[in-house]
Motif scaffolding. Structure first.
Motif, PDB file in Angstrom:
ATOM      1  N   CYS A  57       0.270  -3.089   8.398  1.00 19.67           N
ATOM      2  CA  CYS A  57       1.094  -1.890   8.231  1.00 19.67           C
ATOM      3  C   CYS A  57       0.435  -0.701   8.915  1.00 19.67           C
ATOM      4  O   CYS A  57      -0.789  -0.681   9.138  1.00 19.67           O
ATOM      5  N   SER A  58       1.244   0.302   9.236  1.00 23.07           N
ATOM      6  CA  SER A  58       0.734   1.499   9.907  1.00 23.07           C
ATOM      7  C   SER A  58      -0.196   2.306   9.008  1.00 23.07           C
ATOM      8  O   SER A  58      -0.956   3.152   9.486  1.00 23.07           O
ATOM      9  N   CYS A  59      -0.150   2.048   7.692  1.00 24.25           N
ATOM     10  CA  CYS A  59      -1.038   2.771   6.776  1.00 24.25           C
ATOM     11  C   CYS A  59      -2.463   2.236   6.816  1.00 24.25           C
ATOM     12  O   CYS A  59      -3.347   2.775   6.156  1.00 24.25           O
ATOM     13  N   GLY A  60      -2.688   1.142   7.556  1.00 19.44           N
ATOM     14  CA  GLY A  60      -4.023   0.582   7.680  1.00 19.44           C
ATOM     15  C   GLY A  60      -4.277  -0.643   6.832  1.00 19.44           C
ATOM     16  O   GLY A  60      -5.382  -1.206   6.870  1.00 19.44           O
ATOM     17  N   LEU A  61      -3.278  -1.091   6.090  1.00 23.56           N
ATOM     18  CA  LEU A  61      -3.445  -2.264   5.243  1.00 23.56           C
ATOM     19  C   LEU A  61      -3.179  -3.523   6.057  1.00 23.56           C
ATOM     20  O   LEU A  61      -2.089  -3.717   6.605  1.00 23.56           O
ATOM     21  N   VAL A  62      -4.179  -4.396   6.165  1.00 20.21           N
ATOM     22  CA  VAL A  62      -4.063  -5.655   6.892  1.00 20.21           C
ATOM     23  C   VAL A  62      -4.561  -6.760   5.967  1.00 20.21           C
ATOM     24  O   VAL A  62      -5.775  -6.921   5.765  1.00 20.21           O
ATOM     25  N   ILE A  63      -3.639  -7.486   5.396  1.00 16.35           N
ATOM     26  CA  ILE A  63      -3.990  -8.570   4.472  1.00 16.35           C
ATOM     27  C   ILE A  63      -3.061  -9.751   4.720  1.00 16.35           C
ATOM     28  O   ILE A  63      -2.100  -9.662   5.497  1.00 16.35           O
ATOM     29  N   ASP A  64      -3.352 -10.851   4.057  1.00 14.83           N
ATOM     30  CA  ASP A  64      -2.526 -12.042   4.162  1.00 14.83           C
ATOM     31  C   ASP A  64      -1.116 -11.748   3.651  1.00 14.83           C
ATOM     32  O   ASP A  64      -0.925 -10.981   2.699  1.00 14.83           O
ATOM     33  N   ARG A  65      -0.133 -12.345   4.277  1.00 16.14           N
ATOM     34  CA  ARG A  65       1.265 -12.119   3.918  1.00 16.14           C
ATOM     35  C   ARG A  65       1.544 -12.484   2.456  1.00 16.14           C
ATOM     36  O   ARG A  65       2.210 -11.731   1.737  1.00 16.14           O
ATOM     37  N   ASP A  66       1.033 -13.635   2.010  1.00 14.62           N
ATOM     38  CA  ASP A  66       1.267 -14.064   0.629  1.00 14.62           C
ATOM     39  C   ASP A  66       0.555 -13.154  -0.362  1.00 14.62           C
ATOM     40  O   ASP A  66       1.057 -12.909  -1.464  1.00 14.62           O
ATOM     41  N   GLY A 102       0.799  -1.215   0.000  1.00 19.37           N
ATOM     42  CA  GLY A 102       0.000   0.000   0.000  1.00 19.37           C
ATOM     43  C   GLY A 102       0.828   1.259   0.000  1.00 19.37           C
ATOM     44  O   GLY A 102       0.619   2.158  -0.818  1.00 19.37           O
ATOM     45  N   CYS A 103       1.819   1.338   0.908  1.00 18.74           N
ATOM     46  CA  CYS A 103       2.614   2.561   1.036  1.00 18.74           C
ATOM     47  C   CYS A 103       4.093   2.351   0.742  1.00 18.74           C
ATOM     48  O   CYS A 103       4.846   3.312   0.644  1.00 18.74           O
ATOM     49  N   GLY A 104       4.549   1.115   0.634  1.00 24.20           N
ATOM     50  CA  GLY A 104       5.948   0.851   0.340  1.00 24.20           C
ATOM     51  C   GLY A 104       6.843   0.775   1.556  1.00 24.20           C
ATOM     52  O   GLY A 104       8.056   0.546   1.426  1.00 24.20           O
ATOM     53  N   GLU A 105       6.303   0.949   2.747  1.00 26.56           N
ATOM     54  CA  GLU A 105       7.121   0.910   3.961  1.00 26.56           C
ATOM     55  C   GLU A 105       7.534  -0.526   4.283  1.00 26.56           C
ATOM     56  O   GLU A 105       6.781  -1.479   4.058  1.00 26.56           O
ATOM     57  N   ARG A 106       8.747  -0.675   4.815  1.00 22.03           N
ATOM     58  CA  ARG A 106       9.240  -1.998   5.178  1.00 22.03           C
ATOM     59  C   ARG A 106       8.650  -2.411   6.530  1.00 22.03           C
ATOM     60  O   ARG A 106       8.764  -1.695   7.520  1.00 22.03           O
ATOM     61  N   VAL A 107       8.024  -3.568   6.537  1.00 21.51           N
ATOM     62  CA  VAL A 107       7.429  -4.116   7.756  1.00 21.51           C
ATOM     63  C   VAL A 107       8.125  -5.444   8.024  1.00 21.51           C
ATOM     64  O   VAL A 107       7.790  -6.473   7.427  1.00 21.51           O
ATOM     65  N   GLU A 108       9.109  -5.427   8.920  1.00 20.57           N
ATOM     66  CA  GLU A 108       9.868  -6.632   9.217  1.00 20.57           C
ATOM     67  C   GLU A 108       8.993  -7.645   9.944  1.00 20.57           C
ATOM     68  O   GLU A 108       8.236  -7.290  10.858  1.00 20.57           O
ATOM     69  N   LYS A 109       9.094  -8.917   9.534  1.00 22.47           N
ATOM     70  CA  LYS A 109       8.340  -9.978  10.182  1.00 22.47           C
ATOM     71  C   LYS A 109       9.014 -11.312   9.905  1.00 22.47           C
ATOM     72  O   LYS A 109       9.694 -11.491   8.888  1.00 22.47           O
ATOM     73  N   THR A 110       8.817 -12.236  10.820  1.00 22.29           N
ATOM     74  CA  THR A 110       9.382 -13.572  10.659  1.00 22.29           C
ATOM     75  C   THR A 110       8.467 -14.426   9.798  1.00 22.29           C
ATOM     76  O   THR A 110       7.342 -14.043   9.471  1.00 22.29           O
ATOM     77  N   LEU A 111       8.948 -15.623   9.462  1.00 18.46           N
ATOM     78  CA  LEU A 111       8.141 -16.521   8.645  1.00 18.46           C
ATOM     79  C   LEU A 111       6.895 -16.997   9.383  1.00 18.46           C
ATOM     80  O   LEU A 111       5.910 -17.397   8.758  1.00 18.46           O
ATOM     81  N   ALA A 112       6.937 -16.973  10.728  1.00 19.40           N
ATOM     82  CA  ALA A 112       5.785 -17.424  11.503  1.00 19.40           C
ATOM     83  C   ALA A 112       4.612 -16.446  11.419  1.00 19.40           C
ATOM     84  O   ALA A 112       3.462 -16.826  11.649  1.00 19.40           O
TER      85      ALA A 112
END
Length: 414
Positions: free
Chosen positions: A363-372, A347-357
């Motif tokens: 994201c802080s922009c309000g986008l909440v979707i499946d990782r894949d 959505g915004c291009g910001e890096r959101v670090e996360k593990t494989l789990a």
């Protein structure tokens, strides 16, 4: 355009013996020719002004061995070993060509600087195929008339034509091969016409696909396909049959019967997986004009602790099938660098670090979707530079926000 159609053969018991004899004789000839090449390499790889500190071969240095010198020696081979007179000459030449290709892949790097592994000696049963390079021509060793394939020095073999050969295609060569459940023939078909690719400015639907182990793939519009796990589902049956095989006396008839059962189980799993790959590939090509995928280092991933699951889904085989189907349909495919596709926000291009789990991208922009799903959107939005498409699977589709991933169920072989 080249296609390969495979059909099952129904040979007689006498023809089966002949086919197996040919395979064994060609295996011995392959090993002898490989030994010649390795002997020449061993005797000539040391510089002329120095010797190895470990060992050095003695005797005359042989002339350089290549396909032409070994093919010219076929006449002498038949004089020393008369059983080779019963094998069609073109099949023996094709056997030497296979060795020559493997040898060059080992010594000569490709355009990317990569080389293949060293050719190995074949053990009994490794060579279970041979090729007739000409079909239905005046001097050909194979002639197909209706459902009868006439092979030189073998005879007429019934072919089970479960689908017709396409009109306009010419049969270039026939390869006879043995599988766990019988003998087959693979016809190489050639059509002079080339499918016209869809012009780039006419691309109306596009998507990115992210392959994984939890879901086989997820598209940029949120559709996903579950992993069938054919091998894992067959593990219990395979383990039981392999335990029975371990109790048999190696080399006995009961051992060979049980070995055939195990081989047929593996063949069944491979066929299930291949059919699933073709179903998914045809669904993607029918739905989209452009498909963007990740160029993954599958060989490297297959060395991790997830090796069994990665080899079970067979991403590499699927991507090859998908690209082949797309070419036949005139559609476009594009492989891109996978770095950052799962971390960057679509959505915004910001890096959101996360593990494989972590399987949900938030994201802080309000986008909440499946990782894949987020990765598939990134593949299409940020990686498809220079193509007239939007970032969400089409020219007229807006980017989805806070939506659940839908699932596509394909009808696959049991």
């Amino acid at each position: 355009m080249l296609l390969t159609y495979q059909y099952k053969l129904n040979p007689t018991s006498e023809q089966v013996v002949t086919l197996e004899t040919w395979g064994e004789l060609l295996r011995r000839h392959y090993n002898y020719a490989l030994g010649q090449r390795l002997d020449w390499l061993t005797r000539t790889r040391c510089q002329i002004d120095r010797c190895s500190l470990v060992c050095e071969p003695i005797g005359d240095i042989p002339d350089k061995t290549d396909y032409y010198t070994q093919a010219s020696g076929l006449k002498q081979t038949k004089e020393l070993f008369p059983e080779y007179k019963n094998i069609y000459t073109d099949c023996q030449q094709q056997n030497l060509m296979r060795l020559d290709k493997a040898w060059k892949r080992w010594l000569v790097p490709d355009k990317n600087g990569k080389r293949g592994g060293r050719p190995r000696f074949k053990k009994r049963g490794d060579i279970c195929s041979f090729t007739f390079p000409r079909v239905n021509s005046p001097k050909a060793g194979a002639h197909l008339t209706g459902s009868i394939l006439k092979l030189s020095k073998i005879g007429e073999v019934e072919v089970i034509l479960h689908r017709p050969i396409p009109e306009g295609f010419e049969i270039k060569q026939a390869t006879i091969l043995r599988k766990a459940d019988g003998w087959y023939t693979s016809f190489s078909l050639e059509d002079k016409t080339v499918p016209n690719a869809l012009p780039v400015n006419e691309i109306k639907t596009a998507t990115g696909i992210d392959v994984g182990l939890e879901k086989f793939l997820t598209t940029a519009d949120g559709q996903s396909i579950q992993v069938p796990q054919y091998y894992r589902k067959a593990q219990a049956t395979l383990a039981r049959q392999q335990r029975k095989l371990a109790r048999k006396t190696k080399g006995s008839k009961n051992y060979q019967k049980q070995l055939s059962k195990v081989a047929k189980l593996h063949l069944h799993v491979a066929r299930q997986r291949k059919e699933f790959h073709y179903q998914v590939a045809h669904w993607l090509v029918n739905s989209y004009d452009l498909i963007v995928f990740e160029n993954l280092n599958i060989k490297g991933l297959a060395r991790t602790r997830l090796a069994k699951s990665i080899l079970d889904v067979a991403w590499g085989a699927f991507l090859q099938i998908m690209q082949a189907v797309a070419v036949r349909r005139g559609k476009h495919t594009r492989g891109v660098d996978p770095r950052g596709t799962s971390i960057d926000c679509s959505g915004c291009g910001e890096r959101v670090e996360k593990t494989l789990a972590v399987r949900v991208h938030s994201c802080s922009c309000g986008l909440v979707i499946d990782r894949d799903w987020n990765s598939a959107l990134n593949l299409l939005k940020h990686k498809s530079v220079g193509l007239p498409i939007s970032g969400c699977g089409g020219l007229e589709v807006a980017q989805p926000v806070k939506q659940q991933v839908s699932e596509v169920n394909l009808r696959c072989a049991p």
